[in-house]
Write an enzyme that holds these catalytic residues in place. Structure first.
Site, PDB file in Angstrom:
ATOM      1  N   ASP A   1       6.519   8.837   4.019  1.00 49.83           N
ATOM      2  CA  ASP A   1       5.651   9.142   2.873  1.00 49.83           C
ATOM      3  C   ASP A   1       4.368   8.308   2.840  1.00 49.83           C
ATOM      4  O   ASP A   1       3.410   8.666   2.181  1.00 49.83           O
ATOM      5  CB  ASP A   1       6.432   8.937   1.558  1.00 49.83           C
ATOM      6  CG  ASP A   1       7.135   7.580   1.482  1.00 49.83           C
ATOM      7  OD1 ASP A   1       6.965   6.762   2.416  1.00 49.83           O
ATOM      8  OD2 ASP A   1       7.863   7.319   0.507  1.00 49.83           O
ATOM      9  N   HIS A   2       4.336   7.196   3.563  1.00 53.68           N
ATOM     10  CA  HIS A   2       3.168   6.307   3.498  1.00 53.68           C
ATOM     11  C   HIS A   2       2.117   6.664   4.556  1.00 53.68           C
ATOM     12  O   HIS A   2       0.982   6.967   4.242  1.00 53.68           O
ATOM     13  CB  HIS A   2       3.591   4.855   3.719  1.00 53.68           C
ATOM     14  CG  HIS A   2       4.262   4.206   2.554  1.00 53.68           C
ATOM     15  ND1 HIS A   2       5.453   4.626   2.049  1.00 53.68           N
ATOM     16  CD2 HIS A   2       3.887   3.140   1.787  1.00 53.68           C
ATOM     17  CE1 HIS A   2       5.806   3.852   1.016  1.00 53.68           C
ATOM     18  NE2 HIS A   2       4.859   2.948   0.850  1.00 53.68           N
TER      19      HIS A   2
ATOM     20  N   ARG B   1      -0.125  -0.251  -9.151  1.00 57.20           N
ATOM     21  CA  ARG B   1      -0.779  -1.480  -8.672  1.00 57.20           C
ATOM     22  C   ARG B   1      -2.284  -1.301  -8.654  1.00 57.20           C
ATOM     23  O   ARG B   1      -2.767  -0.261  -8.203  1.00 57.20           O
ATOM     24  CB  ARG B   1      -0.301  -1.820  -7.253  1.00 57.20           C
ATOM     25  CG  ARG B   1       1.128  -2.268  -7.272  1.00 57.20           C
ATOM     26  CD  ARG B   1       1.625  -2.768  -5.934  1.00 57.20           C
ATOM     27  NE  ARG B   1       2.943  -3.315  -6.183  1.00 57.20           N
ATOM     28  CZ  ARG B   1       3.953  -3.291  -5.329  1.00 57.20           C
ATOM     29  NH1 ARG B   1       3.795  -2.762  -4.129  1.00 57.20           N
ATOM     30  NH2 ARG B   1       5.114  -3.808  -5.666  1.00 57.20           N
TER      31      ARG B   1
ATOM     32  N   ARG C   1       6.831  -5.656   1.960  1.00 62.90           N
ATOM     33  CA  ARG C   1       6.547  -5.612   3.398  1.00 62.90           C
ATOM     34  C   ARG C   1       6.849  -6.947   4.071  1.00 62.90           C
ATOM     35  O   ARG C   1       6.318  -7.988   3.700  1.00 62.90           O
ATOM     36  CB  ARG C   1       5.099  -5.173   3.652  1.00 62.90           C
ATOM     37  CG  ARG C   1       4.045  -6.077   3.077  1.00 62.90           C
ATOM     38  CD  ARG C   1       2.667  -5.442   3.187  1.00 62.90           C
ATOM     39  NE  ARG C   1       2.534  -4.352   2.235  1.00 62.90           N
ATOM     40  CZ  ARG C   1       1.411  -4.041   1.588  1.00 62.90           C
ATOM     41  NH1 ARG C   1       0.301  -4.715   1.805  1.00 62.90           N
ATOM     42  NH2 ARG C   1       1.377  -3.056   0.726  1.00 62.90           N
TER      43      ARG C   1
ATOM     44  N   ASP D   1      11.388  -1.203   0.146  1.00 63.57           N
ATOM     45  CA  ASP D   1      10.184  -0.917  -0.616  1.00 63.57           C
ATOM     46  C   ASP D   1      10.392  -1.516  -1.996  1.00 63.57           C
ATOM     47  O   ASP D   1      11.476  -1.366  -2.589  1.00 63.57           O
ATOM     48  CB  ASP D   1       9.952   0.590  -0.718  1.00 63.57           C
ATOM     49  CG  ASP D   1       8.577   0.869  -1.288  1.00 63.57           C
ATOM     50  OD1 ASP D   1       7.655   1.162  -0.514  1.00 63.57           O
ATOM     51  OD2 ASP D   1       8.423   0.760  -2.523  1.00 63.57           O
TER      52      ASP D   1
ATOM     53  N   SER E   1       4.287  -5.863  -2.742  1.00 63.59           N
ATOM     54  CA  SER E   1       5.109  -5.109  -1.793  1.00 63.59           C
ATOM     55  C   SER E   1       6.236  -5.927  -1.171  1.00 63.59           C
ATOM     56  O   SER E   1       6.183  -7.154  -1.117  1.00 63.59           O
ATOM     57  CB  SER E   1       4.172  -4.616  -0.705  1.00 63.59           C
ATOM     58  OG  SER E   1       4.819  -4.517   0.516  1.00 63.59           O
TER      59      SER E   1
HETATM   60  C1  MIC Z   1       3.365  -0.708  -1.698  1.00 60.67           C
HETATM   61  O1  MIC Z   1       3.387  -0.071  -2.739  1.00 60.67           O
HETATM   62  O2  MIC Z   1       2.665  -1.734  -1.550  1.00 60.67           O
HETATM   63  C2  MIC Z   1       4.244  -0.265  -0.562  1.00 60.67           C
HETATM   64  C3  MIC Z   1       3.363   0.153   0.533  1.00 60.67           C
HETATM   65  O3  MIC Z   1       5.023   0.831  -0.950  1.00 60.67           O
HETATM   66  C4  MIC Z   1       5.134  -1.445  -0.196  1.00 60.67           C
HETATM   67  C5  MIC Z   1       5.847  -1.317   1.060  1.00 60.67           C
HETATM   68  C6  MIC Z   1       4.972  -1.504   2.246  1.00 60.67           C
HETATM   69  O4  MIC Z   1       4.155  -2.410   2.283  1.00 60.67           O
HETATM   70  O5  MIC Z   1       5.161  -0.730   3.172  1.00 60.67           O
HETATM   71  C7  MIC Z   1       6.149  -1.883  -1.243  1.00 60.67           C
HETATM   72  O6  MIC Z   1       5.893  -1.716  -2.407  1.00 60.67           O
HETATM   73  O7  MIC Z   1       7.167  -2.498  -0.907  1.00 60.67           O
HETATM   74 FE1  SF4 Z   2       4.144   4.622  -2.191  1.00 54.35          FE
HETATM   75 FE2  SF4 Z   2       4.310   2.021  -2.794  1.00 54.35          FE
HETATM   76 FE3  SF4 Z   2       2.504   3.602  -3.972  1.00 54.35          FE
HETATM   77 FE4  SF4 Z   2       5.050   3.875  -4.550  1.00 54.35          FE
HETATM   78  S1  SF4 Z   2       3.789   2.081  -4.952  1.00 54.35           S
HETATM   79  S2  SF4 Z   2       3.597   5.523  -4.136  1.00 54.35           S
HETATM   80  S3  SF4 Z   2       6.016   3.486  -2.590  1.00 54.35           S
HETATM   81  S4  SF4 Z   2       2.588   3.063  -1.818  1.00 54.35           S
END
Ligand code: MIC
Ligand code: SF4
Length: 693
Positions: free
Chosen positions: A64-65, A422, A583, A119, A581
């Site tokens: 999805d990313h 975010r 990550r 995630d 995140s």
């Molecule tokens: C995000 O919202 O920052 C992400 C991308 O979904 C991350 C995961 C990632 O960095 O791949 C998260 O929230 O954990």
């Molecule tokens: Fe995707 Fe992270 Fe954004 Fe949720 S917050 S939509 S998991 S990038």
């Protein structure tokens, strides 16, 4: 003994440890989920463990990313993920099927079960009464290998809901209110459990929005009871059989919780706590550094009194009333609905209802993302899509998209109002954009007016009647984009593109850690600062040497070069370091560049455990004032650090020598024996490799 809901689920899954806040517990994991941006590294680590088939009840891999296929990299990752899933017994949700948390709640979440996901918004499924926790990929790999998930028992913060949401106010406003009161660090090491008569007035969608954005409070997870609304939702998804009623015992207790706030920096939160309904609130006198300790037994939110709220740049807790901003004529170049927080069928439906027969303002670009293919198909078949298209809004494919900077970056210096979770600086892809976070109702009102607008006023202006906030009786069910694992795993060949590189091997921790301060960062450093996302960097998630070239470059473009020249060293941070995140690249890449220890005032939970998993020592200042006694470039030493840690218990102090300034600084550590062992051998993967069966 009477138990709250979190305690009930934990006790049913407890493998070791005591359910006392702060002590280490290990819990059995029923389900796991991964997404593509963290998934490739997760599965590379899982493969290194040598387990033939996953040992969970259910594991799902989502894409999805990384959906923009500018070259072979993301496309290759998708193929790797599909083949690795097929071989090891994992369901694969194809690109286009939707955002992991949205699809998981639709098709897989089960009340009372445990879920961990790579995630940070995995807690979304807490809206169904699941214990759903975000963690690093290595923890997910271990859970798939049948290992329990180890965490420190959080405090359970009870949030009592009373009253009923007023028209044009929704779940997003509830969680923004909580962020206003508690700040982005208020949920650290806590599970937020909702209870009280107001719960039943919330739709399942409101609940998911609230549990989703508990991640922005720093909470371990958030949870709602599983009641008849949950039942109706699961039945509408054709999964009524997995429903069971779950709630806290009538005389259950919640923990007394605390947060540390700075009287100047967190003044807004302190006043919100005074005004808000807080049970048994006490606030200490400020210490020398200006910090106060705020303690409370729980919070009460009166839904009747809530108004539309909005988080201003650049933090999800910078919350004020929309009505305040609406007076200020703030032009918005962009508005967006989408992300795992607010892209449900109802979210799109309410937007379509407001847009029907009207046009998006000529100075605003309005994007809408259905969170899943199910939502997309629902709006297409029920006619909402036509109203959206006719209004001049832009419809995007079901994916994270603009939320993670995958396209739709706003114009320079402009305002974007998003229904996302975010708004860290630069995350949208435009460094000087000003991103606000709001409900879909407020985002749509803004798109219609071309400036930040209060949905209640816009509804009056255009005579729009509020929608009945009800979920459909039946959702369209079509699982053709969820591929079950192969029945003949030995025949599946895992396909790896040239960008997929093995995880680097790391050395053991030295007896003495010595090095210079590579970076001195301020408060609230997010993982987006440490390892940025966006269309350029995300395709490198499967290639650690390549992605490490972007480490900290948002705050200091020379960081990677310097880290290599200086042979690694220390990173210094302030409050709430590593928020955002899950990550693990934010730990893996610094480790690859030689970072040996990170010293801060407070760590975010997931990031801290990622640091330990990859062998970076997390330490905090015993006296936060000592932050001022270390500067960029200073030479630091932690003498005989292994001995110091070995000879003492779980919590204690170590001495850091600042050679440049010729002073000694006391630092706190909080490490279990297991965590010490992981650090000493140079990271969890070294242990997993050693134990390979
Ligand atoms: C995000 O919202 O920052 C992400 C991308 O979904 C991350 C995961 C990632 O960095 O791949 C998260 O929230 O954990
Ligand atoms: Fe995707 Fe992270 Fe954004 Fe949720 S917050 S939509 S998991 S990038």
């Amino acid at each position: 003994m009477a138990m709250n809901l979190s305690q009930k689920i934990i006790s049913e899954h407890l493998i070791s440890g005591k359910m006392e806040p702060g002590s280490e517990i290990a819990i059995r994991i029923d389900q796991t989920l991964t997404q593509d941006a963290t998934g490739t590294v997760t599965y590379l680590q899982f493969e290194a463990m040598g387990v033939p088939r996953v040992r969970t009840k259910l594991s799902v891999s989502y894409v999805d990313h990384n959906m923009l296929q500018e070259d072979f990299k993301n496309a290759d990752d998708h193929v790797y993920l599909q083949t690795v899933a097929s071989k090891y017994g994992i369901y694969f949700s194809r690109p286009g099927n939707g955002i992991c948390h949205q699809v998981h709640r639709e098709r897989f979440g089960v009340p009372g079960e445990t879920l961990i996901g790579s995630d940070s918004h995995t807690p979304t499924n807490g809206g169904l009464g699941m214990l759903a926790i975000g963690a690093g990929g290595l923890d997910i790999a271990l859970a798939m290998a049948g290992e329990p998930y180890v965490l420190s028992m959080p405090k359970i913060l009870g949030v009592k809901l009373i009253g009923k949401l007023q028209p044009w106010v929704s779940g997003k406003d509830v969680i923004l209110e909580l962020l206003r009161r508690l700040t982005c660090k208020g949920g650290i090491n806590k599970i937020i459990e909702y209870y009280g008569p107001g719960v039943e007035s919330l739709t399942i969608g409101d609940r998911f929005t609230i549990t989703n954005m508990g991640a922005e409070l720093g909470a371990t997870t958030s949870i709602f009871p599983s009641d008849y609304i949950t039942k109706k939702y699961l039945e509408a998804q054709g999964r009524g059989n997995v429903w069971k009623e779950l709630k806290a015992d009538p005389d259950a207790k919640y923990d007394r919780c605390d947060i540390r706030l700075h009287i100047e920096n967190d003044a807004r939160a302190i006043s919100a706590l005074k005004e808000g309904d807080v049970i048994n609130l006490s606030i200490s006198n400020p210490d020398e550094a200006g910090f106060v300790k705020v303690e409370f037994d729980g919070l009460v939110i009166d839904l009747d009194k809530l108004e539309p709220l909005i988080a201003q740049p650049h933090s999800p807790d910078n919350v004020i009333k929309v009505s305040e901003l609406a007076k200020q004529n703030i032009k918005a170049a962009q508005a967006c609905i989408g992300s795992c927080t607010n892209s449900s069928y109802f979210d799109l439906k309410v937007a379509a209802h407001m847009l029907k027969g009207r046009a998006v303002h000529p100075d605003t670009s309005f994007t809408l993302t259905p969170g899943s293919r199910q939502v997309f198909e629902m709006i297409a078949r029920n006619g909402e899509l036509a109203d959206i298209i006719a209004s001049g809004a832009r419809i995007l494919e079901s994916a994270c998209g603009p939320c993670i900077g995958m396209g739709q970056a706003p114009p320079s210096g402009s305002v974007s109002v998003r229904s996302f979770n975010r708004n860290f600086e630069g995350r949208s892809g435009t460094m000087d954009a000003k991103v606000y976070l709001s409900s879909p109702e407020t985002a749509t009102a803004t798109a219609l007016m071309g400036k930040i607008a209060d949905p209640r006023e816009v509804a009056k202006l255009f005579n729009i009647k509020p929608l009945n906030r009800e979920e459909p009786e039946k959702y369209i069910i079509n699982d053709s984009m969820i591929i079950p694992p192969s029945q003949e795993p030995e025949k599946v060949e895992i396909i790896r593109g040239p960008n997929i590189k093995p995880i680097p091997q790391f050395e053991e921790m030295p007896d003495t850690i010595k090095g210079r301060v590579l970076l001195k960062a301020g408060d609230n450093i997010s993982t987006d600062h440490i390892s940025p996302a966006g269309a350029k960097v995300l395709p490198l998630r499967s290639n650690i040497p390549a992605i490490s070239e972007f480490t900290f470059t948002r705050i200091d473009p020379d960081f990677p070069k310097r880290a290599k020249e200086w042979g690694g060293g220390f990173v210094i941070g302030g409050d709430n370091y590593g928020q955002g995140s899950s990550r693990e690249h934010a730990a893996l890449a610094p480790r690859y560049l030689g970072v040996k220890a990170v010293i801060t005032k407070i760590f975010n939970r997931i990031h801290r455990s990622n640091l330990i998993n990859f062998g970076i020592l997390p330490l905090t200042f015993s006296d936060p004032n000592d932050y001022n006694n270390i500067d960029f470039g200073d030479e630091l030493v932690l003498e005989n650090i292994k001995e110091q840690l070995k000879s003492k218990g779980q919590k204690g102090q170590v001495i850091l020598k600042n050679i440049t300034k010729n002073i000694e600084i006391k630092l706190d550590y909080d490490l279990t024996d297991r965590q010490k062992e992981i650090l000493f051998v140079g990271g969890m993967l070294n242990i997993a490799r050693k134990n390979k069966k």
